[in-house]
Design a protein around this motif. Structure first.
Motif, short mmCIF file in Angstrom:
data_model
loop_
_atom_site.label_atom_id
_atom_site.label_comp_id
_atom_site.label_asym_id
_atom_site.label_seq_id
_atom_site.Cartn_x
_atom_site.Cartn_y
_atom_site.Cartn_z
N MET A 264 0.84 -1.20 0.00
CA MET A 264 0.00 0.00 0.00
C MET A 264 0.87 1.26 0.00
O MET A 264 1.93 1.29 0.63
N LEU A 265 0.40 2.26 -0.73
CA LEU A 265 1.04 3.58 -0.70
C LEU A 265 0.14 4.50 0.12
O LEU A 265 -1.06 4.58 -0.15
N ILE A 266 0.71 5.15 1.11
CA ILE A 266 -0.05 6.08 1.95
C ILE A 266 0.49 7.48 1.69
O ILE A 266 1.69 7.73 1.83
N ILE A 267 -0.39 8.37 1.27
CA ILE A 267 0.03 9.73 0.91
C ILE A 267 -1.04 10.72 1.37
O ILE A 267 -2.24 10.39 1.36
N SER A 268 -0.61 11.90 1.79
CA SER A 268 -1.59 12.89 2.23
C SER A 268 -2.29 13.50 1.01
O SER A 268 -1.77 13.51 -0.10
N LYS A 269 -3.47 14.02 1.27
CA LYS A 269 -4.22 14.69 0.20
C LYS A 269 -3.41 15.87 -0.35
O LYS A 269 -3.41 16.14 -1.55
N THR A 270 -2.68 16.55 0.54
CA THR A 270 -1.86 17.70 0.13
C THR A 270 -0.75 17.26 -0.82
O THR A 270 -0.51 17.88 -1.86
N ARG B 158 9.30 3.39 5.23
CA ARG B 158 8.60 2.12 5.06
C ARG B 158 7.98 1.73 6.39
O ARG B 158 8.60 1.92 7.44
N SER B 159 6.79 1.20 6.34
CA SER B 159 6.14 0.67 7.53
C SER B 159 5.60 -0.70 7.14
O SER B 159 4.53 -0.81 6.53
N GLY B 160 6.36 -1.74 7.45
CA GLY B 160 6.00 -3.06 6.95
C GLY B 160 6.05 -3.06 5.43
O GLY B 160 7.05 -2.62 4.84
N ASP B 161 4.99 -3.50 4.80
CA ASP B 161 4.93 -3.49 3.34
C ASP B 161 4.50 -2.13 2.79
O ASP B 161 4.51 -1.94 1.57
N ALA B 162 4.10 -1.22 3.65
CA ALA B 162 3.55 0.06 3.19
C ALA B 162 4.66 1.07 2.88
O ALA B 162 5.71 1.08 3.53
N PHE B 163 4.39 1.89 1.88
CA PHE B 163 5.25 3.02 1.53
C PHE B 163 4.54 4.27 2.04
O PHE B 163 3.48 4.62 1.53
N VAL B 164 5.10 4.91 3.04
CA VAL B 164 4.45 6.07 3.65
C VAL B 164 5.14 7.33 3.14
O VAL B 164 6.32 7.57 3.42
N VAL B 165 4.42 8.13 2.37
CA VAL B 165 4.99 9.35 1.77
C VAL B 165 4.85 10.51 2.74
O VAL B 165 3.75 10.76 3.26
N LEU C 13 16.28 14.91 6.53
CA LEU C 13 14.98 14.89 7.23
C LEU C 13 14.75 13.59 7.99
O LEU C 13 13.69 13.39 8.58
N GLY C 14 15.73 12.69 7.91
CA GLY C 14 15.55 11.38 8.55
C GLY C 14 14.62 10.48 7.76
O GLY C 14 14.05 9.53 8.32
N LEU C 15 14.45 10.78 6.47
CA LEU C 15 13.58 9.99 5.60
C LEU C 15 14.43 9.29 4.55
O LEU C 15 15.64 9.37 4.56
N SER C 16 13.77 8.59 3.64
CA SER C 16 14.48 8.00 2.51
C SER C 16 13.60 8.12 1.27
O SER C 16 12.42 8.47 1.37
N VAL C 17 14.19 7.88 0.12
CA VAL C 17 13.39 7.88 -1.12
C VAL C 17 12.62 6.56 -1.15
O VAL C 17 13.22 5.48 -1.19
N VAL C 18 11.30 6.65 -1.07
CA VAL C 18 10.48 5.43 -1.06
C VAL C 18 9.79 5.20 -2.40
O VAL C 18 9.09 4.19 -2.57
N GLY C 19 9.97 6.13 -3.33
CA GLY C 19 9.35 5.91 -4.63
C GLY C 19 9.49 7.10 -5.55
O GLY C 19 10.21 8.07 -5.25
N PHE C 20 8.79 6.99 -6.67
CA PHE C 20 8.84 8.01 -7.71
C PHE C 20 7.44 8.24 -8.24
O PHE C 20 6.57 7.39 -8.05
N TYR C 21 7.23 9.38 -8.88
CA TYR C 21 5.93 9.58 -9.54
C TYR C 21 6.16 10.11 -10.94
O TYR C 21 7.21 10.69 -11.24
N HIS C 22 5.20 9.87 -11.80
CA HIS C 22 5.19 10.49 -13.13
C HIS C 22 3.76 10.55 -13.63
O HIS C 22 2.86 9.92 -13.07
#
Lengths: 92, 157
Positions: free
Chosen positions: B1-7, B32-39, B74-83
């Motif tokens: 699952m990809l979790i992303i804010s509406k913003t 990452r949170s388990g299998d989830a990608f948290v943006v 920011l203590g984050l990592s690149v969890v994906g890309f968009y196009h």
């Protein structure tokens, strides 16, 4: 001279899950070869069979693309950060 | 699952609208949170494909490098890309698969490293969206959960 090599996510399992490793070397090529010696197979993900940088892989030494420096022969010094940056693409 | 804010999803959709009829591209920073990608941040990048090419993107390597460093700070990592897919549906094309980072690095068989968010833009207006992973050498759709703090709940699609 110890350089920090930062790896993209898909390559981290080959380095024991680490996102960065410390490698000694005098040039970028030297660092990549020693990286491969420490973590077998990583070198082949970065260099092609001819020992040149793969087309879709970029190496940044600190803030500079090594292709704009002396390429794989660019000298490195202790504390430098060598980042492996794949050039992703796509299209419909 | 990809979790992303509406913003953040809105920022991706806006980028697709701005760059229409060309494809836009960017990075998803988070964790990452388990299998989830948290943006937790989206990072627009430049598309380096020729300006007259509307059905391709080549994500600027310098922007990719900068985003990696920003994520680290920011203590984050690149969890994906968009196009974006101007005037086309949401899907993960064979071109997308063959040019994914997992494929380029010869590691498409390992556990999914990234989520790839695709937004459709129809006649200049953002339309649907979907997310995909590269799993065992093939692409697979994953759920997208859009967090909307103003509603106090999440909506999946």
């Amino acid at each position: 001279m110890s350089v920090i090599v930062r790896l993209p996510t898909p390559l981290r399992p080959m380095a024991g899950g680490k996102d960065e490793v410390f490698i000694d070397g005098a040039t970028v090529r030297d660092v990549i070869e020693k990286l491969d010696a420490a973590h077998a197979g990583l070198g082949a993900r970065i260099l092609d069979d001819g020992g040149e940088l793969r087309r879709f892989v970029n190496l940044y030494l600190n803030e500079e693309d090594v292709r704009g420096l002396d390429g794989l022969e660019t000298a490195v010094k202790t504390g430098d950060v060598l980042s492996v940056i794949p050039a992703i693409a796509g299209g419909r | 699952m990809l979790i992303i804010s509406k913003t953040d999803l809105g920022a991706v959709r806006d980028h697709g609208r701005r760059d229409y009829p060309r494809e836009c591209c960017g990075l998803l920073l988070g964790r990452r949170s388990g299998d989830a990608f948290v943006v937790e941040r989206v990072y627009p990048a430049r598309n380096r494909s020729p300006v007259d090419v509307v059905d391709r993107y080549e994500l600027d390597a310098g922007d990719r490098h900068y985003a990696e460093e920003a994520a680290r700070a920011l203590g984050l990592s690149v969890v994906g890309f968009y196009h974006s897919h101007p005037d086309h549906d949401v899907y993960f094309s064979e071109t997308d698969l063959r040019n994914s980072e997992e494929y380029l690095l010869g590691e498409p068989w390992l556990p999914p490293a990234y989520a790839y968010l695709v937004v459709s833009v129809r006649e200049g207006k953002p339309d649907g969206h979907g997310a995909f992973i590269v799993n065992e050498g093939r692409s697979a759709a994953i759920d997208v959960k859009v967090d909307d703090p103003s509603e106090g709940s999440s909506s999946g699609d």
